[in-house]
Scaffold this active site. Structure first.
Site, PDB file in Angstrom:
ATOM      1  NE  ARG A 252      -1.885   1.938   3.466  1.00  0.00           N
ATOM      2  CZ  ARG A 252      -1.841   1.906   4.803  1.00  0.00           C
ATOM      3  NH1 ARG A 252      -2.532   1.027   5.469  1.00  0.00           N
ATOM      4  NH2 ARG A 252      -1.086   2.772   5.471  1.00  0.00           N
ATOM      5  CG  HIS A 256      -6.468   2.400   6.578  1.00  0.00           C
ATOM      6  ND1 HIS A 256      -6.595   1.092   6.152  1.00  0.00           N
ATOM      7  CD2 HIS A 256      -7.632   2.712   7.193  1.00  0.00           C
ATOM      8  CE1 HIS A 256      -7.785   0.645   6.511  1.00  0.00           C
ATOM      9  NE2 HIS A 256      -8.434   1.602   7.124  1.00  0.00           N
ATOM     10  CE1 TYR A 265       0.962   3.079   8.745  1.00  0.00           C
ATOM     11  CE2 TYR A 265      -0.408   4.687   9.875  1.00  0.00           C
ATOM     12  CZ  TYR A 265      -0.171   3.877   8.785  1.00  0.00           C
ATOM     13  OH  TYR A 265      -1.041   3.885   7.739  1.00  0.00           O
TER      14      TYR A 265
HETATM   15  C1  TPP Z   1     -14.744  -6.203  12.250  1.00  0.00           C
HETATM   16  C2  TPP Z   1     -13.936  -4.941  12.072  1.00  0.00           C
HETATM   17  N1  TPP Z   1     -12.996  -4.631  12.983  1.00  0.00           N
HETATM   18  C3  TPP Z   1     -12.264  -3.496  12.832  1.00  0.00           C
HETATM   19  C4  TPP Z   1     -12.491  -2.657  11.760  1.00  0.00           C
HETATM   20  C5  TPP Z   1     -11.659  -1.384  11.608  1.00  0.00           C
HETATM   21  N2  TPP Z   1     -10.745  -1.569  10.469  1.00  0.00           N
HETATM   22  C6  TPP Z   1     -11.003  -1.007   9.262  1.00  0.00           C
HETATM   23  S1  TPP Z   1      -9.840  -1.361   8.130  1.00  0.00           S
HETATM   24  C7  TPP Z   1      -8.954  -2.278   9.225  1.00  0.00           C
HETATM   25  C8  TPP Z   1      -7.650  -2.930   8.798  1.00  0.00           C
HETATM   26  C9  TPP Z   1      -7.847  -3.978   7.780  1.00  0.00           C
HETATM   27  O1  TPP Z   1      -6.605  -4.386   7.273  1.00  0.00           O
HETATM   28  P1  TPP Z   1      -6.499  -5.394   6.059  1.00  0.00           P
HETATM   29  O2  TPP Z   1      -7.432  -6.543   6.280  1.00  0.00           O
HETATM   30  O3  TPP Z   1      -5.081  -5.716   5.869  1.00  0.00           O
HETATM   31  O4  TPP Z   1      -7.098  -4.582   4.832  1.00  0.00           O
HETATM   32  P2  TPP Z   1      -6.525  -3.261   4.099  1.00  0.00           P
HETATM   33  O5  TPP Z   1      -7.172  -2.085   4.766  1.00  0.00           O
HETATM   34  O6  TPP Z   1      -5.043  -3.271   4.221  1.00  0.00           O
HETATM   35  O7  TPP Z   1      -7.006  -3.382   2.684  1.00  0.00           O
HETATM   36  C10 TPP Z   1      -9.573  -2.285  10.472  1.00  0.00           C
HETATM   37  C11 TPP Z   1      -9.041  -2.977  11.661  1.00  0.00           C
HETATM   38  C12 TPP Z   1     -13.501  -3.028  10.841  1.00  0.00           C
HETATM   39  N3  TPP Z   1     -13.767  -2.308   9.751  1.00  0.00           N
HETATM   40  N4  TPP Z   1     -14.199  -4.185  11.012  1.00  0.00           N
END
Ligand code: TPP
Ligand code: MG
Length: 361
Positions: A252, A256, A265
């Protein structure tokens, strides 16, 4: 890493020059869309945007490996996959403008984007199991008579999703019930601010497939043709009742979401090899020029085409009916709790003083 197309002559790959150009065309469109969406968000056109810059090769490669009747289970991050599957760009934009159910009539088999992490994983396995039921129990399979392949499901998720219980449950069901499902984990190194090495102590995400009784493979996610080849093979396997977990290793490049500040970070990441953080668009252009399938004229043509499509999509999204703002209060509670009743009353008084159409533009 199981394979990297960029180290092979194009003639030694399953792809024709035409398919290589098609992949490049989609990469250009995906990059242009991400840049436009980010700019629109900065203008206040939508409340937030989750950029996928750096992940286009992975997403375009996976989308182009899918058959038209395969089902995609996307997330907020996988917009390049949806566009490469020909979901109208204006629909993707309107979703970001708060119209989650907007659908301009396209019939691309996609589930709605999952924002709660990993919830789509059991859904994808379940739809795969339902496909088996249709074909085996009800005898509605298309395989055979017309020579067509059975449909499969492809579930997109991130590295962070692999820590959720839904990941385990979905993969476990798929393994036990031979679901025609590919689990496509796009490992972009981050789950918001958490680097991959803090996500799991396992050497790889792909190796987790062994626990569910099926194959796991890693692929260079910045090499779109390698992803396309790997996912196509995984889908073939899934159609035969053998699910596959594909770990696409990419990076990425941006934040985010537009609400995030990665400078807080970034240093926490381990040193990554150059191929891992390489830009998929630049790398593809370089490779395809070397292979004599791209020239300046083609590059300019696809860039202009992408810009024109984006202009049109923004215009269409801007002219869409903004919908009824009261919708946000509907369909969750039969009787609204007091705090939401209060907010709804505030909305009513706000709307009495403002013209929504004016506000929207
Ligand atoms: C069940 C849940 N817990 C926490 C969140 C908050 N949250 C949003 S994105 C994220 C990180 C996800 O990381 P990843 O699966 O690697 O996906 P990326 O954003 O890197 O595409 C979190 C913890 C959420 N959306 N849903
Ligand atoms: Mg991630």
């Amino acid at each position: 890493m199981n394979r990297i197309i960029g180290e092979r002559d194009l003639s030694e790959t399953p792809f024709s020059p035409e398919q290589a150009r098609e992949t490049y065309r989609e990469l250009v469109r995906a990059r242009a869309f991400d840049e436009r969406a980010l700019a629109l968000q900065r203008r206040g056109w939508m409340s937030s945007w989750p950029p996928y810059r750096g992940q286009e090769g992975s997403q375009v490669g996976a989308a182009l490996a899918m058959a038209d009747d395969d089902w995609l289970f996307p997330t907020y991050r996988s917009n390049a996959m949806q566009i490469a599957r020909d979901v109208p760009i204006s629909d993707v934009l309107l979703f970001r403008r708060g119209m989650p159910e907007f659908h301009s009539g396209h019939d691309v088999p996609n589930f709605p984007q999952a924002v709660p992490i990993a919830t789509q994983i059991p859904h994808a396995a379940g739809v795969g199991m339902a496909m088996n039921y249709e074909q085996n129990v009800k005898g509605d399979g298309t395989d055979g008579d017309d020579g067509g392949a059975n449909p499969a499901t492809l579930c997109y998720f991130g590295d962070g999703a692999t820590s959720e219980g839904d990941f385990h449950e979905g993969l476990n069901f798929a393994g036990v019930f031979d679901a025609p499902t590919v689990f496509f984990c796009e490992n972009n190194e981050w789950a918001i601010s958490l680097p991959r090495h803090r996500q799991t102590a396992a050497d790889s995400i792909a190796q987790k497939a062994a626990a569910y009784g099926f194959e796991g493979v890693q692929v260079d996610g910045n090499d779109p043709l390698a992803v396309r080849e790997t996912v196509a093979e995984a889908l073939d396997s899934a159609r035969d009742g053998n699910p596959v977990l594909v770990e696409s290793l990419t990076y990425r490049q941006g934040a985010h979401t537009t609400s995030d500040d990665p400078s807080q970070y970034e240093e926490a990441a381990r040193d990554l090899p150059d191929w891992r953080t390489a830009d998929p668009l630049e790398r593809s252009e370089e490779y395809l020029r070397e292979q004599d399938v791209l020239n300046d004229e083609f590059v300019a043509e696809v860039e202009d085409e992408a810009d024109a499509q984006l202009d049109e999509a923004v215009e269409r999204a801007e002219s869409a009916d903004p919908g009824d703002p009261h919708d946000v209060f509907d369909r969750v509670y039969e009787n609204l709790p007091p705090n939401l009743r209060e907010q709804k009353a505030w909305l009513d008084s706000f709307l009495a003083d403002h013209d929504v159409q004016e506000l929207d533009h």
